[in-house]
Design a protein around this motif. Structure first.
Motif, PDB file in Angstrom:
ATOM      1  N   ALA A   1      -1.203   5.380   3.136  1.00 13.17           N
ATOM      2  CA  ALA A   1      -0.362   4.218   3.426  1.00 13.17           C
ATOM      3  C   ALA A   1       0.905   4.239   2.577  1.00 13.17           C
ATOM      4  CB  ALA A   1      -1.144   2.929   3.188  1.00 13.17           C
TER       5      ALA A   1
ATOM      6  N   LEU B   1       3.962   1.993   4.120  1.00  9.43           N
ATOM      7  CA  LEU B   1       3.406   0.810   4.775  1.00  9.43           C
ATOM      8  C   LEU B   1       3.045  -0.200   3.691  1.00  9.43           C
ATOM      9  CD1 LEU B   1       1.069   2.608   7.349  1.00  9.43           C
ATOM     10  CD2 LEU B   1       3.374   1.726   7.737  1.00  9.43           C
TER      11      LEU B   1
ATOM     12  N   CYS C   1      -0.643   1.781  12.603  1.00 13.14           N
ATOM     13  CA  CYS C   1      -0.795   0.926  11.423  1.00 13.14           C
ATOM     14  C   CYS C   1      -2.048   0.065  11.539  1.00 13.14           C
ATOM     15  CB  CYS C   1       0.439   0.051  11.234  1.00 13.14           C
ATOM     16  SG  CYS C   1       1.922   0.962  10.756  1.00 13.14           S
TER      17      CYS C   1
ATOM     18  N   GLU D   1      -0.348  -2.375   4.096  1.00  8.46           N
ATOM     19  CA  GLU D   1      -1.523  -1.512   4.034  1.00  8.46           C
ATOM     20  C   GLU D   1      -1.725  -0.939   2.625  1.00  8.46           C
ATOM     21  OE1 GLU D   1       0.687  -1.548   6.398  1.00  8.46           O
ATOM     22  OE2 GLU D   1      -0.471  -2.066   8.203  1.00  8.46           O
TER      23      GLU D   1
ATOM     24  N   LEU E   1       1.593   8.939  12.965  1.00  8.89           N
ATOM     25  CA  LEU E   1       2.590   7.952  12.555  1.00  8.89           C
ATOM     26  C   LEU E   1       3.956   8.609  12.367  1.00  8.89           C
ATOM     27  CD1 LEU E   1       3.296   5.082  11.664  1.00  8.89           C
ATOM     28  CD2 LEU E   1       2.567   5.700   9.351  1.00  8.89           C
TER      29      LEU E   1
END
Length: 322
Positions: free
Chosen positions: A142, A147, A122, A150, A106
């Protein structure tokens, strides 16, 4: 400082007709096609679109007539995100079950402006299997990746776990404030479900009267096919007497167990799992009346209680900035 030994990556990043080389931090060389990377990433499109200096007029490292571009990612991370860049006929998307590795991919996707890959990573992080088995690790990763959806989802799944967790490797990925916010959320959810066990109105409203859940009460007019009555003892814990009537003892035992469990893990899954244990115990006992109807009755009841728990915790928010 000793430089890493240079090795060649595995297929499809060893193609003889590749037109560029990416060298990972640990010395693995990936022979890639500029077109694939340029189509996937504006960063690479810009990089490969820069005018090239004449041979010998720059310090650009060359190998086999190809420019060598050193990157900071290790070979495992580089392999994963390059596979996302390549057509599916040449390279399958990598497996991202390992949360720590997914976080590295990521970071690389964001660094190189690989928006599609960021979305795919994701999605991998949102894998229910990972959430169910490692919600706290999922939360840390996360949150570290900022995120929002998440992170909140992981906090909700973590309600199945005890309030105070065991030490886990990824705890260094979050701050003390992040961890405190998670514990505070968990504690608020515990408080929100306590009234369900202190006031059974939600239950009596659902069933209407004792006839609506006759499996809960001894009835000496009800016999099995051999003519035997229910031989279960009645419960003695007055906290769990719906309509003021004493139910069978195994149900009050279940309610006592759930009451304690919800003090630490305010989740509907907890009450369903406890119901499965109760069903097994009752079927292993000597009462043919209860063993024949416990599954249907307890499945409906535990689903009802689980629903009420989910409704109670739904308004609770994870207080965290994103």
């Amino acid at each position: 400082m000793e430089l890493p030994t240079q090795t060649c990556a595995s297929a499809p990043f060893d193609h003889a007709k590749a037109d560029a080389i990416l060298r990972s931090a640990d010395g693995v060389e990936f022979r890639v096609f500029k077109l694939f990377l340029s189509l996937a990433s504006p960063f690479f499109e810009t990089l490969f679109g820069l005018p090239q200096a004449p041979d010998g007029a720059s310090d650009q490292e060359m190998k086999d007539g190809l420019a060598v571009i050193a990157v900071s990612e290790d070979s495992k991370t580089l392999d994963s995100f390059l596979r996302f860049c390549y057509p599916s006929t040449l390279a399958e998307d990598p497996c991202l079950d390992n949360l720590t590795e997914a976080l590295s991919v990521l970071a690389a996707a964001r660094k190189y402006s690989l928006d599609l890959i960021e979305r795919k990573v994701c999605q991998a992080l949102a894998n229910p299997k990972v959430l169910e088995t490692e919600p706290l690790r999922y939360f840390a990763i996360a949150r570290n990746a900022r995120l929002k959806h998440e992170t909140i989802t992981a906090a909700r799944y973590n309600l199945r776990q005890p309030l105070i967790p065991a030490l886990f490797a990824e705890i260094d990925l979050i701050t003390a404030s992040d961890f405190l916010a998670l514990l505070t959320y968990h504690r608020k959810c515990i408080i929100s479900v306590q009234d369900l066990m202190k006031n059974l109105k939600w239950m009596t409203d659902h069933y209407g009267n004792t006839n609506g859940c006759s499996w809960l009460f001894k009835n000496n007019s009800h016999r099995d096919y051999n003519g035997y009555y229910c031989n279960c003892v009645q419960g003695t814990d007055g906290r769990f007497f719906p309509w003021g009537s004493a139910p069978v003892g195994w149900w009050t035992t279940y309610m006592q167990e759930v009451y304690e469990l919800l003090q630490d893990s305010p989740s509907g899954d907890i009450v369903r799992t406890a119901a499965d244990r109760t069903i097994h115990k009752v079927r292993s006992a000597s009462c043919s009346i209860c063993s024949g109807r416990v599954k249907e009755g307890m499945t409906e009841f535990s689903n009802l209680l689980a629903l009420k728990i989910e409704e109670a915790v739904a308004p609770i928010e994870l207080e965290m900035d994103f």
